[in-house]
Motif scaffolding. Structure first.
Motif, PDB file in Angstrom:
ATOM      1  N   TYR A  32      37.945  30.002  67.058  1.00 36.12           N
ATOM      2  CA  TYR A  32      36.684  30.474  66.473  1.00 36.12           C
ATOM      3  C   TYR A  32      36.539  31.983  66.579  1.00 36.12           C
ATOM      4  CZ  TYR A  32      35.230  25.622  66.322  1.00 36.12           C
ATOM      5  OH  TYR A  32      35.150  24.292  66.048  1.00 36.12           O
ATOM      6  N   LEU A  33      37.273  32.610  67.489  1.00 36.93           N
ATOM      7  CA  LEU A  33      37.146  34.043  67.710  1.00 36.93           C
ATOM      8  C   LEU A  33      38.223  34.867  67.019  1.00 36.93           C
ATOM      9  CD1 LEU A  33      36.444  33.842  71.540  1.00 36.93           C
ATOM     10  CD2 LEU A  33      34.773  34.022  69.693  1.00 36.93           C
ATOM     11  N   MET A  34      39.246  34.232  66.479  1.00 29.82           N
ATOM     12  CA  MET A  34      40.384  34.948  65.908  1.00 29.82           C
ATOM     13  C   MET A  34      40.172  35.229  64.414  1.00 29.82           C
ATOM     14  SD  MET A  34      42.689  35.521  68.119  1.00 29.82           S
ATOM     15  CE  MET A  34      42.027  35.460  69.740  1.00 29.82           C
ATOM     16  N   THR A  35      40.663  36.395  63.993  1.00 30.34           N
ATOM     17  CA  THR A  35      40.582  36.752  62.576  1.00 30.34           C
ATOM     18  C   THR A  35      41.954  37.048  61.980  1.00 30.34           C
ATOM     19  OG1 THR A  35      40.202  39.062  63.159  1.00 30.34           O
ATOM     20  CG2 THR A  35      38.253  37.688  62.806  1.00 30.34           C
ATOM     21  N   ASP A  36      42.989  37.075  62.819  1.00 32.80           N
ATOM     22  CA  ASP A  36      44.336  37.377  62.356  1.00 32.80           C
ATOM     23  C   ASP A  36      45.269  36.249  62.775  1.00 32.80           C
ATOM     24  OD1 ASP A  36      46.449  38.861  61.262  1.00 32.80           O
ATOM     25  OD2 ASP A  36      46.924  39.715  63.217  1.00 32.80           O
ATOM     26  N   VAL A  37      46.140  35.840  61.870  1.00 32.00           N
ATOM     27  CA  VAL A  37      47.036  34.713  62.129  1.00 32.00           C
ATOM     28  C   VAL A  37      48.040  35.048  63.233  1.00 32.00           C
ATOM     29  CG1 VAL A  37      48.764  33.189  61.112  1.00 32.00           C
ATOM     30  CG2 VAL A  37      46.793  33.881  59.780  1.00 32.00           C
ATOM     31  N   TYR A  38      48.568  36.246  63.214  1.00 33.81           N
ATOM     32  CA  TYR A  38      49.603  36.616  64.188  1.00 33.81           C
ATOM     33  C   TYR A  38      49.048  36.666  65.610  1.00 33.81           C
ATOM     34  CZ  TYR A  38      52.172  37.701  59.988  1.00 33.81           C
ATOM     35  OH  TYR A  38      52.783  37.622  58.768  1.00 33.81           O
ATOM     36  N   THR A  39      47.859  37.194  65.769  1.00 30.29           N
ATOM     37  CA  THR A  39      47.264  37.198  67.103  1.00 30.29           C
ATOM     38  C   THR A  39      46.886  35.789  67.529  1.00 30.29           C
ATOM     39  OG1 THR A  39      45.089  37.705  66.192  1.00 30.29           O
ATOM     40  CG2 THR A  39      46.413  39.550  66.972  1.00 30.29           C
ATOM     41  N   MET A  40      46.476  34.954  66.583  1.00 28.66           N
ATOM     42  CA  MET A  40      46.150  33.568  66.908  1.00 28.66           C
ATOM     43  C   MET A  40      47.384  32.836  67.420  1.00 28.66           C
ATOM     44  SD  MET A  40      44.579  30.476  64.628  1.00 28.66           S
ATOM     45  CE  MET A  40      42.922  31.121  64.645  1.00 28.66           C
ATOM     46  N   VAL A  41      48.502  33.037  66.771  1.00 29.16           N
ATOM     47  CA  VAL A  41      49.738  32.381  67.203  1.00 29.16           C
ATOM     48  C   VAL A  41      50.178  32.920  68.561  1.00 29.16           C
ATOM     49  CG1 VAL A  41      52.178  32.094  66.653  1.00 29.16           C
ATOM     50  CG2 VAL A  41      50.467  31.799  64.874  1.00 29.16           C
ATOM     51  N   ALA A  42      50.071  34.219  68.772  1.00 24.16           N
ATOM     52  CA  ALA A  42      50.478  34.806  70.047  1.00 24.16           C
ATOM     53  C   ALA A  42      49.609  34.308  71.198  1.00 24.16           C
ATOM     54  CB  ALA A  42      50.421  36.324  69.964  1.00 24.16           C
ATOM     55  N   VAL A  43      48.308  34.288  70.994  1.00 21.80           N
ATOM     56  CA  VAL A  43      47.404  33.804  72.038  1.00 21.80           C
ATOM     57  C   VAL A  43      47.596  32.312  72.253  1.00 21.80           C
ATOM     58  CG1 VAL A  43      44.968  33.460  72.614  1.00 21.80           C
ATOM     59  CG2 VAL A  43      45.713  35.631  71.675  1.00 21.80           C
ATOM     60  N   GLY A  44      47.788  31.556  71.183  1.00 21.26           N
ATOM     61  CA  GLY A  44      47.992  30.111  71.310  1.00 21.26           C
ATOM     62  C   GLY A  44      49.244  29.762  72.085  1.00 21.26           C
ATOM     63  N   ILE A  45      50.318  30.451  71.804  1.00 24.55           N
ATOM     64  CA  ILE A  45      51.569  30.188  72.534  1.00 24.55           C
ATOM     65  C   ILE A  45      51.420  30.567  74.005  1.00 24.55           C
ATOM     66  CG2 ILE A  45      53.970  30.909  72.743  1.00 24.55           C
ATOM     67  CD1 ILE A  45      54.068  30.938  69.675  1.00 24.55           C
ATOM     68  N   SER A  46      50.749  31.679  74.266  1.00 20.94           N
ATOM     69  CA  SER A  46      50.565  32.071  75.670  1.00 20.94           C
ATOM     70  C   SER A  46      49.657  31.087  76.402  1.00 20.94           C
ATOM     71  CB  SER A  46      50.023  33.491  75.761  1.00 20.94           C
ATOM     72  OG  SER A  46      48.751  33.569  75.166  1.00 20.94           O
ATOM     73  N   LEU A  47      48.639  30.559  75.736  1.00 16.54           N
ATOM     74  CA  LEU A  47      47.792  29.546  76.374  1.00 16.54           C
ATOM     75  C   LEU A  47      48.538  28.233  76.576  1.00 16.54           C
ATOM     76  CD1 LEU A  47      44.342  30.086  74.627  1.00 16.54           C
ATOM     77  CD2 LEU A  47      44.876  30.433  77.032  1.00 16.54           C
ATOM     78  N   MET A  48      49.460  27.923  75.681  1.00 16.10           N
ATOM     79  CA  MET A  48      50.251  26.709  75.851  1.00 16.10           C
ATOM     80  C   MET A  48      51.236  26.846  77.025  1.00 16.10           C
ATOM     81  SD  MET A  48      50.939  25.721  71.867  1.00 16.10           S
ATOM     82  CE  MET A  48      52.473  24.966  72.229  1.00 16.10           C
ATOM     83  N   LEU A  49      51.728  28.042  77.282  1.00 12.62           N
ATOM     84  CA  LEU A  49      52.668  28.269  78.378  1.00 12.62           C
ATOM     85  C   LEU A  49      51.974  28.486  79.718  1.00 12.62           C
ATOM     86  CD1 LEU A  49      55.272  30.580  76.658  1.00 12.62           C
ATOM     87  CD2 LEU A  49      55.527  28.181  77.272  1.00 12.62           C
ATOM     88  N   LEU A  50      50.680  28.748  79.705  1.00 11.68           N
ATOM     89  CA  LEU A  50      49.960  29.045  80.927  1.00 11.68           C
ATOM     90  C   LEU A  50      50.057  27.952  81.998  1.00 11.68           C
ATOM     91  CD1 LEU A  50      48.028  31.203  82.159  1.00 11.68           C
ATOM     92  CD2 LEU A  50      46.178  29.755  81.336  1.00 11.68           C
ATOM     93  N   PRO A  51      49.877  26.670  81.686  1.00 15.13           N
ATOM     94  CA  PRO A  51      49.971  25.650  82.741  1.00 15.13           C
ATOM     95  C   PRO A  51      51.375  25.528  83.335  1.00 15.13           C
ATOM     96  CG  PRO A  51      48.861  24.745  80.846  1.00 15.13           C
ATOM     97  CD  PRO A  51      49.386  26.080  80.451  1.00 15.13           C
ATOM     98  N   ARG A  52      52.379  25.975  82.618  1.00 15.28           N
ATOM     99  CA  ARG A  52      53.740  25.915  83.125  1.00 15.28           C
ATOM    100  C   ARG A  52      53.955  26.861  84.306  1.00 15.28           C
ATOM    101  NH1 ARG A  52      58.384  23.041  83.274  1.00 15.28           N
ATOM    102  NH2 ARG A  52      60.174  24.402  83.271  1.00 15.28           N
ATOM    103  N   PHE A  53      53.258  28.018  84.269  1.00 21.19           N
ATOM    104  CA  PHE A  53      53.465  29.049  85.264  1.00 21.19           C
ATOM    105  C   PHE A  53      52.327  29.179  86.272  1.00 21.19           C
ATOM    106  CE2 PHE A  53      55.938  30.427  81.529  1.00 21.19           C
ATOM    107  CZ  PHE A  53      57.185  30.340  82.089  1.00 21.19           C
TER     108      PHE A  53
END
Length: 67
Positions: free
Chosen positions: A43-64
């Motif tokens: 809901y806060l993102m306006t750019d696709v590339y930043t959305m993908v970057a933040v999404g991937i980092s949030l997906m990897l967060l529980p791993r580390f």
């Protein structure tokens, strides 16, 4: 560009629901909070590339991070 933003938001929100349910069942706070963030952040993102970057980092967060 709006279509890519909507589709990527839908994909990351669906993954976030899975993370949240997994976190609740396994009592894993990192996965639970990461899932909640994955559902809400599109809901806060306006750019696709930043959305993908933040999404991937949030997906990897529980791993580390172990809460």
């Amino acid at each position: 560009m709006d279509t890519a933003l909507l589709v990527s938001g839908l994909i990351f929100s669906a993954i976030g629901i899975g993370y949240f349910v997994y976190g609740r069942r396994q009592d894993n706070m990192a996965a639970r909070w990461s899932g909640l963030a994955l559902v809400l952040y599109p809901y806060l993102m306006t750019d696709v590339y930043t959305m993908v970057a933040v999404g991937i980092s949030l997906m990897l967060l529980p791993r580390f991070v172990d809460l």
